[in-house]
Design a protein around this motif. Structure first.
Motif, PDB file in Angstrom:
ATOM      1  N   ARG A   1      66.783  54.362  86.265  1.00 45.94           N
ATOM      2  CA  ARG A   1      67.085  55.203  87.420  1.00 45.94           C
ATOM      3  C   ARG A   1      65.818  55.795  88.022  1.00 45.94           C
ATOM      4  NH1 ARG A   1      72.327  58.734  85.354  1.00 45.94           N
ATOM      5  NH2 ARG A   1      73.683  56.953  84.902  1.00 45.94           N
ATOM      6  N   LYS A   2      64.934  56.280  87.138  1.00 46.60           N
ATOM      7  CA  LYS A   2      63.680  56.859  87.611  1.00 46.60           C
ATOM      8  C   LYS A   2      62.856  55.819  88.360  1.00 46.60           C
ATOM      9  CE  LYS A   2      63.133  60.441  84.062  1.00 46.60           C
ATOM     10  NZ  LYS A   2      62.341  60.868  82.891  1.00 46.60           N
ATOM     11  N   VAL A   3      62.761  54.625  87.774  1.00 44.98           N
ATOM     12  CA  VAL A   3      62.008  53.539  88.413  1.00 44.98           C
ATOM     13  C   VAL A   3      62.621  53.184  89.761  1.00 44.98           C
ATOM     14  CG1 VAL A   3      61.386  51.103  88.254  1.00 44.98           C
ATOM     15  CG2 VAL A   3      61.113  52.574  86.261  1.00 44.98           C
ATOM     16  N   ALA A   4      63.963  53.063  89.763  1.00 44.15           N
ATOM     17  CA  ALA A   4      64.662  52.703  91.002  1.00 44.15           C
ATOM     18  C   ALA A   4      64.465  53.782  92.063  1.00 44.15           C
ATOM     19  CB  ALA A   4      66.154  52.504  90.718  1.00 44.15           C
ATOM     20  N   ASP A   5      64.575  55.060  91.648  1.00 45.49           N
ATOM     21  CA  ASP A   5      64.390  56.166  92.595  1.00 45.49           C
ATOM     22  C   ASP A   5      62.968  56.177  93.151  1.00 45.49           C
ATOM     23  OD1 ASP A   5      66.973  57.033  92.308  1.00 45.49           O
ATOM     24  OD2 ASP A   5      66.521  58.557  90.797  1.00 45.49           O
ATOM     25  N   THR A   6      61.995  55.955  92.243  1.00 50.51           N
ATOM     26  CA  THR A   6      60.584  55.965  92.666  1.00 50.51           C
ATOM     27  C   THR A   6      60.309  54.827  93.643  1.00 50.51           C
ATOM     28  OG1 THR A   6      59.906  56.915  90.548  1.00 50.51           O
ATOM     29  CG2 THR A   6      58.191  55.862  91.870  1.00 50.51           C
ATOM     30  N   TYR A   7      60.795  53.633  93.294  1.00 49.65           N
ATOM     31  CA  TYR A   7      60.581  52.482  94.174  1.00 49.65           C
ATOM     32  C   TYR A   7      61.286  52.670  95.510  1.00 49.65           C
ATOM     33  CZ  TYR A   7      58.048  49.246  91.169  1.00 49.65           C
ATOM     34  OH  TYR A   7      57.079  48.632  90.433  1.00 49.65           O
ATOM     35  N   GLN A   8      62.497  53.214  95.454  1.00 49.64           N
ATOM     36  CA  GLN A   8      63.244  53.409  96.686  1.00 49.64           C
ATOM     37  C   GLN A   8      62.522  54.392  97.607  1.00 49.64           C
ATOM     38  OE1 GLN A   8      67.256  54.812  96.162  1.00 49.64           O
ATOM     39  NE2 GLN A   8      67.911  54.081  98.136  1.00 49.64           N
ATOM     40  N   LYS A   9      62.030  55.484  97.022  1.00 51.35           N
ATOM     41  CA  LYS A   9      61.291  56.467  97.810  1.00 51.35           C
ATOM     42  C   LYS A   9      60.026  55.844  98.396  1.00 51.35           C
ATOM     43  CE  LYS A   9      59.141  61.034  97.534  1.00 51.35           C
ATOM     44  NZ  LYS A   9      58.764  62.159  96.655  1.00 51.35           N
TER      45      LYS A   9
ATOM     46  N   ALA B   1      61.333  43.883 108.748  1.00 48.94           N
ATOM     47  CA  ALA B   1      62.611  43.279 108.358  1.00 48.94           C
ATOM     48  C   ALA B   1      62.626  42.988 106.862  1.00 48.94           C
ATOM     49  CB  ALA B   1      62.846  41.997 109.157  1.00 48.94           C
ATOM     50  N   GLY B   2      61.484  42.486 106.346  1.00 48.23           N
ATOM     51  CA  GLY B   2      61.388  42.207 104.903  1.00 48.23           C
ATOM     52  C   GLY B   2      61.490  43.475 104.080  1.00 48.23           C
ATOM     53  N   ILE B   3      60.836  44.545 104.552  1.00 50.14           N
ATOM     54  CA  ILE B   3      60.887  45.829 103.846  1.00 50.14           C
ATOM     55  C   ILE B   3      62.307  46.375 103.845  1.00 50.14           C
ATOM     56  CG2 ILE B   3      60.151  48.243 103.949  1.00 50.14           C
ATOM     57  CD1 ILE B   3      58.033  46.463 102.799  1.00 50.14           C
ATOM     58  N   GLN B   4      62.999  46.253 104.966  1.00 51.71           N
ATOM     59  CA  GLN B   4      64.380  46.739 105.048  1.00 51.71           C
ATOM     60  C   GLN B   4      65.288  45.976 104.081  1.00 51.71           C
ATOM     61  OE1 GLN B   4      65.355  46.412 109.211  1.00 51.71           O
ATOM     62  NE2 GLN B   4      64.468  48.399 109.714  1.00 51.71           N
ATOM     63  N   GLU B   5      65.058  44.661 103.982  1.00 54.30           N
ATOM     64  CA  GLU B   5      65.842  43.847 103.043  1.00 54.30           C
ATOM     65  C   GLU B   5      65.554  44.278 101.603  1.00 54.30           C
ATOM     66  OE1 GLU B   5      66.575  39.144 101.893  1.00 54.30           O
ATOM     67  OE2 GLU B   5      65.244  39.668 103.540  1.00 54.30           O
ATOM     68  N   LEU B   6      64.268  44.506 101.320  1.00 54.29           N
ATOM     69  CA  LEU B   6      63.873  44.950  99.975  1.00 54.29           C
ATOM     70  C   LEU B   6      64.444  46.333  99.683  1.00 54.29           C
ATOM     71  CD1 LEU B   6      62.241  44.107  97.518  1.00 54.29           C
ATOM     72  CD2 LEU B   6      60.214  45.084  98.568  1.00 54.29           C
ATOM     73  N   THR B   7      64.436  47.208 100.689  1.00 54.40           N
ATOM     74  CA  THR B   7      65.002  48.552 100.523  1.00 54.40           C
ATOM     75  C   THR B   7      66.491  48.475 100.203  1.00 54.40           C
ATOM     76  OG1 THR B   7      63.383  49.469 102.071  1.00 54.40           O
ATOM     77  CG2 THR B   7      65.337  50.784 101.644  1.00 54.40           C
ATOM     78  N   SER B   8      67.195  47.568 100.876  1.00 55.16           N
ATOM     79  CA  SER B   8      68.625  47.385 100.602  1.00 55.16           C
ATOM     80  C   SER B   8      68.848  46.931  99.164  1.00 55.16           C
ATOM     81  CB  SER B   8      69.224  46.357 101.570  1.00 55.16           C
ATOM     82  OG  SER B   8      69.112  46.802 102.892  1.00 55.16           O
ATOM     83  N   MET B   9      67.979  46.027  98.691  1.00 53.11           N
ATOM     84  CA  MET B   9      68.085  45.554  97.306  1.00 53.11           C
ATOM     85  C   MET B   9      67.822  46.693  96.330  1.00 53.11           C
ATOM     86  SD  MET B   9      66.085  41.926  97.782  1.00 53.11           S
ATOM     87  CE  MET B   9      66.104  41.494  96.047  1.00 53.11           C
ATOM     88  N   LEU B  10      66.845  47.543  96.644  1.00 53.54           N
ATOM     89  CA  LEU B  10      66.541  48.680  95.779  1.00 53.54           C
ATOM     90  C   LEU B  10      67.679  49.694  95.777  1.00 53.54           C
ATOM     91  CD1 LEU B  10      62.757  49.244  96.502  1.00 53.54           C
ATOM     92  CD2 LEU B  10      63.772  48.684  94.312  1.00 53.54           C
TER      93      LEU B  10
END
Length: 276
Positions: free
Chosen positions: A116-124, A257-266
């Motif tokens: 969760r911490k990793v996911a939150d950090t990456y998402q931010k 667009a790539g970042i948005q796709e990656l953000t959706s995955m995160l």
């Protein structure tokens, strides 16, 4: 006092079932006030102390009060380890509506919380990157628009230079005609003798003015030609810059667009991490 054979046999049941559970799992049981059992095969549950009262509002207390299964997530700041606790009410053997205690399972959540911490950090981080790229894309679009306007203005100036040359050609033709008129007037003045002397002076001045106009027009034409050359150089440079900014804007949009796709995955990863 009502009793529960299930609670009495719970330690033996746990002993038989423990090999079936992961190493991050353990069990405990309570009566209506105190902890009466805990298993320490895999790890010691920090909040369970046999013989000590359980916390009001905790999993066991809530299971007893609500007569329902209670699931709680406990942050690592409480006991030094993240836990997921599931507690269920234990009912009396002779009265299935009367609660006599509770039993529960505690699961260490180190991996899930770390995820969760990793996911939150990456998402931010990805959100910040996406915001920065979006800002860059907006700036690139503004630069592209500015370059297009500049290109249009340079093209317009180039058109004006061409118009100036046309006007100069017209002035030159008028100067040539004026010179011929002055020459004809001088000839006629010479024929007139003394009577035409004054007119001869005017004719000479006309010829001088014609020559001066023609010379000036030539100089202006040369300067205009040089300006036109510089404008053409500037226009080519502007076109190169325009293409570069358009390519940059397109690349930035692609990246965004790539970042948005990656953000959706995160975001999906974060959702899964919080459901584990």
């Amino acid at each position: 006092m009502p009793t529960s054979r299930f609670l009495e046999e719970f330690p033996y049941i746990v002993k038989m079932l423990m090999p079936l559970f992961p190493k991050d799992t353990t069990f405990y049981a309570t009566d209506l006030e105190n902890f009466i059992f805990k298993d320490t095969t895999n790890f010691d549950v920090p909040f369970v102390k046999v013989g000590a009262p359980f916390a009001k509002g905790g999993p066991a207390d809530r299971a007893i009060q609500t007569k329902q299964v209670v699931i709680m997530e406990i942050d690592e700041s409480y006991y030094g380890m993240p836990l997921k606790v599931i507690a269920a009410p234990a009912f009396a053997d002779d009265d299935k509506t009367k609660v006599v205690g509770a039993y529960g399972i505690a699961v260490r959540r180190d991996n899930a919380f770390n995820l969760r911490k990793v996911a939150d950090t990456y998402q931010k981080g990805m959100q910040e990157i996406a915001a920065a790229i979006e800002e860059t894309a907006a700036s690139a679009s503004e630069i592209t628009v500015s370059e297009q306007k500049l290109n249009e203005e340079i093209s317009a100036i180039s058109g004006l230079a061409s118009e100036i040359i046309k006007v100069l050609e017209y002035i030159k033709s008028i100067a040539d005609e004026t010179k011929m008129l002055g020459l004809n007037a001088a000839i006629e003045a010479a024929r007139a003798g003394d009577a035409g002397k004054g007119f001869g002076v005017v004719a000479a001045e006309i010829r001088k003015l014609s020559e001066s106009s023609k010379e000036t027009a030539g100089k202006i034409r040369e300067l205009t030609r040089q300006i036109e050359e510089k404008i053409n150089i500037a226009l080519k440079s502007s076109e190169v810059t325009l293409r570069a900014t358009q390519e940059q804007a397109a690349a930035t949009q692609e990246m965004n667009a790539g970042i948005q796709e990656l953000t959706s995955m995160l975001e999906e990863l974060t959702r899964i991490a919080y459901e584990i």
